[in-house]
Design a protein around this motif. Structure first.
Motif, PDB file in Angstrom:
ATOM      1  N   VAL A   1       0.830  -1.211   0.000  1.00 46.91           N
ATOM      2  CA  VAL A   1       0.000   0.000   0.000  1.00 46.91           C
ATOM      3  C   VAL A   1       0.860   1.255   0.000  1.00 46.91           C
ATOM      4  O   VAL A   1       0.666   2.184  -0.801  1.00 46.91           O
ATOM      5  N   LEU A   2       1.813   1.306   0.906  1.00 46.32           N
ATOM      6  CA  LEU A   2       2.625   2.508   1.062  1.00 46.32           C
ATOM      7  C   LEU A   2       3.572   2.721  -0.116  1.00 46.32           C
ATOM      8  O   LEU A   2       3.794   3.857  -0.548  1.00 46.32           O
ATOM      9  N   GLU A   3       4.113   1.653  -0.643  1.00 51.87           N
ATOM     10  CA  GLU A   3       5.018   1.782  -1.786  1.00 51.87           C
ATOM     11  C   GLU A   3       4.289   2.244  -3.042  1.00 51.87           C
ATOM     12  O   GLU A   3       4.910   2.840  -3.936  1.00 51.87           O
ATOM     13  N   ARG A   4       2.990   2.021  -3.115  1.00 49.18           N
ATOM     14  CA  ARG A   4       2.204   2.511  -4.245  1.00 49.18           C
ATOM     15  C   ARG A   4       1.798   3.973  -4.075  1.00 49.18           C
ATOM     16  O   ARG A   4       1.177   4.546  -4.971  1.00 49.18           O
ATOM     17  N   GLY A   5       2.077   4.548  -2.922  1.00 49.34           N
ATOM     18  CA  GLY A   5       1.796   5.956  -2.706  1.00 49.34           C
ATOM     19  C   GLY A   5       0.510   6.266  -1.978  1.00 49.34           C
ATOM     20  O   GLY A   5       0.168   7.441  -1.794  1.00 49.34           O
ATOM     21  N   PHE A   6      -0.218   5.237  -1.530  1.00 45.41           N
ATOM     22  CA  PHE A   6      -1.422   5.469  -0.733  1.00 45.41           C
ATOM     23  C   PHE A   6      -1.040   5.834   0.705  1.00 45.41           C
ATOM     24  O   PHE A   6       0.055   5.536   1.167  1.00 45.41           O
ATOM     25  N   GLU A   7      -1.982   6.440   1.411  1.00 45.94           N
ATOM     26  CA  GLU A   7      -1.883   6.523   2.861  1.00 45.94           C
ATOM     27  C   GLU A   7      -2.492   5.258   3.453  1.00 45.94           C
ATOM     28  O   GLU A   7      -3.380   4.644   2.846  1.00 45.94           O
ATOM     29  N   ALA A   8      -2.015   4.857   4.624  1.00 48.38           N
ATOM     30  CA  ALA A   8      -2.506   3.634   5.261  1.00 48.38           C
ATOM     31  C   ALA A   8      -2.866   3.915   6.707  1.00 48.38           C
ATOM     32  O   ALA A   8      -2.228   4.719   7.383  1.00 48.38           O
ATOM     33  N   MET A   9      -3.912   3.221   7.173  1.00 49.95           N
ATOM     34  CA  MET A   9      -4.323   3.294   8.575  1.00 49.95           C
ATOM     35  C   MET A   9      -4.617   1.879   9.073  1.00 49.95           C
ATOM     36  O   MET A   9      -5.268   1.101   8.371  1.00 49.95           O
ATOM     37  N   VAL A  10      -4.139   1.575  10.270  1.00 55.20           N
ATOM     38  CA  VAL A  10      -4.416   0.287  10.900  1.00 55.20           C
ATOM     39  C   VAL A  10      -5.154   0.536  12.203  1.00 55.20           C
ATOM     40  O   VAL A  10      -4.714   1.339  13.032  1.00 55.20           O
ATOM     41  N   LEU A  11      -6.272  -0.165  12.392  1.00 53.91           N
ATOM     42  CA  LEU A  11      -7.033  -0.104  13.636  1.00 53.91           C
ATOM     43  C   LEU A  11      -6.604  -1.273  14.515  1.00 53.91           C
ATOM     44  O   LEU A  11      -6.636  -2.429  14.068  1.00 53.91           O
ATOM     45  N   THR A  12      -6.199  -0.999  15.753  1.00 49.79           N
ATOM     46  CA  THR A  12      -5.611  -2.040  16.595  1.00 49.79           C
ATOM     47  C   THR A  12      -5.893  -1.786  18.067  1.00 49.79           C
ATOM     48  O   THR A  12      -6.140  -0.649  18.478  1.00 49.79           O
ATOM     49  N   ASN A  13      -5.810  -2.859  18.860  1.00 51.26           N
ATOM     50  CA  ASN A  13      -5.850  -2.684  20.308  1.00 51.26           C
ATOM     51  C   ASN A  13      -4.452  -2.492  20.888  1.00 51.26           C
ATOM     52  O   ASN A  13      -4.301  -2.341  22.105  1.00 51.26           O
ATOM     53  N   ALA A  14      -3.417  -2.501  20.028  1.00 48.35           N
ATOM     54  CA  ALA A  14      -2.029  -2.191  20.409  1.00 48.35           C
ATOM     55  C   ALA A  14      -1.476  -3.144  21.457  1.00 48.35           C
ATOM     56  O   ALA A  14      -0.559  -2.786  22.211  1.00 48.35           O
ATOM     57  N   MET A  15      -1.987  -4.353  21.492  1.00 48.40           N
ATOM     58  CA  MET A  15      -1.536  -5.317  22.484  1.00 48.40           C
ATOM     59  C   MET A  15      -0.509  -6.284  21.880  1.00 48.40           C
ATOM     60  O   MET A  15       0.200  -5.929  20.935  1.00 48.40           O
ATOM     61  N   LYS A  16      -0.421  -7.471  22.387  1.00 50.33           N
ATOM     62  CA  LYS A  16       0.651  -8.410  22.044  1.00 50.33           C
ATOM     63  C   LYS A  16       0.793  -8.666  20.546  1.00 50.33           C
ATOM     64  O   LYS A  16       1.934  -8.707  20.040  1.00 50.33           O
ATOM     65  N   PRO A  17      -0.292  -8.865  19.781  1.00 49.84           N
ATOM     66  CA  PRO A  17      -0.095  -9.105  18.347  1.00 49.84           C
ATOM     67  C   PRO A  17       0.663  -7.974  17.658  1.00 49.84           C
ATOM     68  O   PRO A  17       1.494  -8.229  16.777  1.00 49.84           O
ATOM     69  N   MET A  18       0.411  -6.719  18.052  1.00 54.86           N
ATOM     70  CA  MET A  18       1.145  -5.609  17.457  1.00 54.86           C
ATOM     71  C   MET A  18       2.616  -5.647  17.868  1.00 54.86           C
ATOM     72  O   MET A  18       3.514  -5.421  17.040  1.00 54.86           O
ATOM     73  N   HIS A  19       2.876  -5.951  19.137  1.00 57.58           N
ATOM     74  CA  HIS A  19       4.253  -5.953  19.624  1.00 57.58           C
ATOM     75  C   HIS A  19       5.107  -6.992  18.902  1.00 57.58           C
ATOM     76  O   HIS A  19       6.317  -6.799  18.721  1.00 57.58           O
ATOM     77  N   LYS A  20       4.499  -8.086  18.464  1.00 60.35           N
ATOM     78  CA  LYS A  20       5.245  -9.102  17.721  1.00 60.35           C
ATOM     79  C   LYS A  20       5.735  -8.577  16.374  1.00 60.35           C
ATOM     80  O   LYS A  20       6.671  -9.150  15.794  1.00 60.35           O
ATOM     81  N   MET A  21       5.103  -7.513  15.883  1.00 58.40           N
ATOM     82  CA  MET A  21       5.473  -6.972  14.576  1.00 58.40           C
ATOM     83  C   MET A  21       6.212  -5.635  14.688  1.00 58.40           C
ATOM     84  O   MET A  21       6.289  -4.881  13.718  1.00 58.40           O
ATOM     85  N   LYS A  22       6.780  -5.344  15.849  1.00 56.40           N
ATOM     86  CA  LYS A  22       7.492  -4.081  16.034  1.00 56.40           C
ATOM     87  C   LYS A  22       8.604  -3.859  15.004  1.00 56.40           C
ATOM     88  O   LYS A  22       8.717  -2.756  14.448  1.00 56.40           O
ATOM     89  N   PRO A  23       9.459  -4.843  14.725  1.00 57.84           N
ATOM     90  CA  PRO A  23      10.515  -4.581  13.730  1.00 57.84           C
ATOM     91  C   PRO A  23       9.967  -4.186  12.365  1.00 57.84           C
ATOM     92  O   PRO A  23      10.475  -3.250  11.729  1.00 57.84           O
ATOM     93  N   ALA A  24       8.916  -4.876  11.907  1.00 62.32           N
ATOM     94  CA  ALA A  24       8.325  -4.540  10.610  1.00 62.32           C
ATOM     95  C   ALA A  24       7.699  -3.150  10.651  1.00 62.32           C
ATOM     96  O   ALA A  24       7.822  -2.374   9.686  1.00 62.32           O
ATOM     97  N   LEU A  25       7.041  -2.826  11.757  1.00 65.06           N
ATOM     98  CA  LEU A  25       6.437  -1.503  11.888  1.00 65.06           C
ATOM     99  C   LEU A  25       7.487  -0.398  11.865  1.00 65.06           C
ATOM    100  O   LEU A  25       7.314   0.632  11.204  1.00 65.06           O
ATOM    101  N   LEU A  26       8.571  -0.603  12.581  1.00 60.69           N
ATOM    102  CA  LEU A  26       9.619   0.407  12.620  1.00 60.69           C
ATOM    103  C   LEU A  26      10.230   0.614  11.235  1.00 60.69           C
ATOM    104  O   LEU A  26      10.545   1.751  10.848  1.00 60.69           O
ATOM    105  N   ALA A  27      10.389  -0.456  10.486  1.00 59.99           N
ATOM    106  CA  ALA A  27      10.918  -0.335   9.127  1.00 59.99           C
ATOM    107  C   ALA A  27       9.958   0.441   8.235  1.00 59.99           C
ATOM    108  O   ALA A  27      10.382   1.281   7.427  1.00 59.99           O
ATOM    109  N   LEU A  28       8.676   0.184   8.360  1.00 58.49           N
ATOM    110  CA  LEU A  28       7.684   0.923   7.575  1.00 58.49           C
ATOM    111  C   LEU A  28       7.662   2.391   7.974  1.00 58.49           C
ATOM    112  O   LEU A  28       7.552   3.272   7.115  1.00 58.49           O
ATOM    113  N   ARG A  29       7.765   2.647   9.274  1.00 55.46           N
ATOM    114  CA  ARG A  29       7.791   4.037   9.748  1.00 55.46           C
ATOM    115  C   ARG A  29       9.011   4.775   9.197  1.00 55.46           C
ATOM    116  O   ARG A  29       8.919   5.920   8.745  1.00 55.46           O
TER     117      ARG A  29
END
Length: 315
Positions: free
Chosen positions: A107-135
């Motif tokens: 999504v982001l590489e195509r130039g769109f804006e992206a939004m993720v709705l989350t409870n910000a709990m353990k499933p999100m924390h497992k993807m911290k490295p990928a999130l930081l790279a995207l950020r």
């Protein structure tokens, strides 16, 4: 359900064309596909008291989407010049879908804006490295909206369950400290005036160093409570003038959602994020199939969108 609230008249919301009183039901035309939502699957790490979409650790009625399936819709947007600005991901808990990072990268590489709705709990924390790279690569074109149902622990946990407050707050603070564009979604179930709710969130954000303007209805969105068994007026064509409201302001005038039903071979497009299970709101397999008008034949259409003035996107 609130025992004091009148129950929904069973004659209402039965005919897609006319109301129980025989009046012409309102419909909403798609003006432009500004926002396309993807429901990544209804599985969630929580079972909330009043989840709009009934997500839980056992509800797999909507299967995990794949990155390849998401790409097909992104291809359609670009091929047909639909002008879509925002791609949203909801669930369930989107971070439980193992292909979410690949979807976001596409999504982001195509130039769109992206939004993720989350409870910000353990499933999100497992993807911290990928999130930081995207950020690091895409900056504020990626927004994370955290569900924090109240500014106080007691009411948040009354909705989300015991021991959910601190992990969610920790996730929100981690996002803020790492420079993510962060929004929060709250609920209005406490009965407090909106100004009091926003003031409470403002104190919470200030105490935790979270740079969110609690008085901005985009960065802190407050959703009305939904109960399809409570009586609500049906929306007729005449209501637009009576309410001084334009149909263009309703969510289905500018957005659609892609889902994949369990055991189905292909995804489908539905009218909005609130109604994934009602067959009358399934509009087709492609975005072109889903470009027609939507008749407001559900209590959520009235309570959430028309009378509640709520929307799931950022504007």
């Amino acid at each position: 359900m609130n025992a004091l609230a009148p129950r929904l008249d069973p004659a209402k919301f039965r005919d897609p064309w006319t109301t129980a009183k025989g009046e012409q039901r309102a419909e909403v035309a798609l003006q432009s596909l500004d926002t396309l939502w993807f429901n990544t699957g209804t599985l969630c790490n929580l079972t909330c008291r009043n989840c709009y979409i009934e997500s839980s650790p056992r509800n797999d009625r909507l299967a995990y989407l794949t990155a390849a399936e998401v790409a097909e819709y992104l291809d359609e947007i670009q091929r047909d010049n639909l002008g879509t600005r925002l791609i949203g991901f909801t669930g369930g808990e989107p971070f439980m879908n193992p292909e979410l990072p690949a979807m976001l990268a596409d999504v982001l590489e195509r130039g769109f804006e992206a939004m993720v709705l989350t409870n910000a709990m353990k499933p999100m924390h497992k993807m911290k490295p990928a999130l930081l790279a995207l950020r690091a690569r895409h900056g504020e074109r990626l927004t994370i909206r955290v569900s924090l149902d109240h500014y106080g622990m007691a009411l948040h946990e009354a909705e989300r369950g015991a021991r959910t407050w601190q992990p969610t707050l920790d996730g929100l603070v981690w996002l803020a400290r790492n420079g993510f564009a962060v929004h929060v979604a709250g609920r209005r179930f406490s009965g407090e005036p909106e100004d009091a709710l926003r003031d409470g969130y403002a104190r919470l954000f200030a105490d935790n160093g979270v740079p969110i303007d609690a008085h901005d209805p985009v960065t802190l969105v407050l959703f009305p409570e939904m109960d399809a068994t409570v009586d609500v007026p049906e929306i007729t064509v005449a209501c637009w003038g009576i309410l001084n409201k334009s149909p263009d302001s309703v969510m289905c005038a500018s957005s659609r959602m892609v889902i994949k039903r369990k055991a189905q071979a292909h995804p489908a497009v539905v009218a909005c994020t609130l109604l994934p299970y009602d067959a009358q709101f399934e509009l087709g397999r492609t975005l072109a199939d889903a470009s027609g008008a939507v008749r407001l034949n559900h209590p959520h259409c009235a309570k959430f969108c028309v009378l509640g003035g709520a929307a799931c996107s950022r504007s």
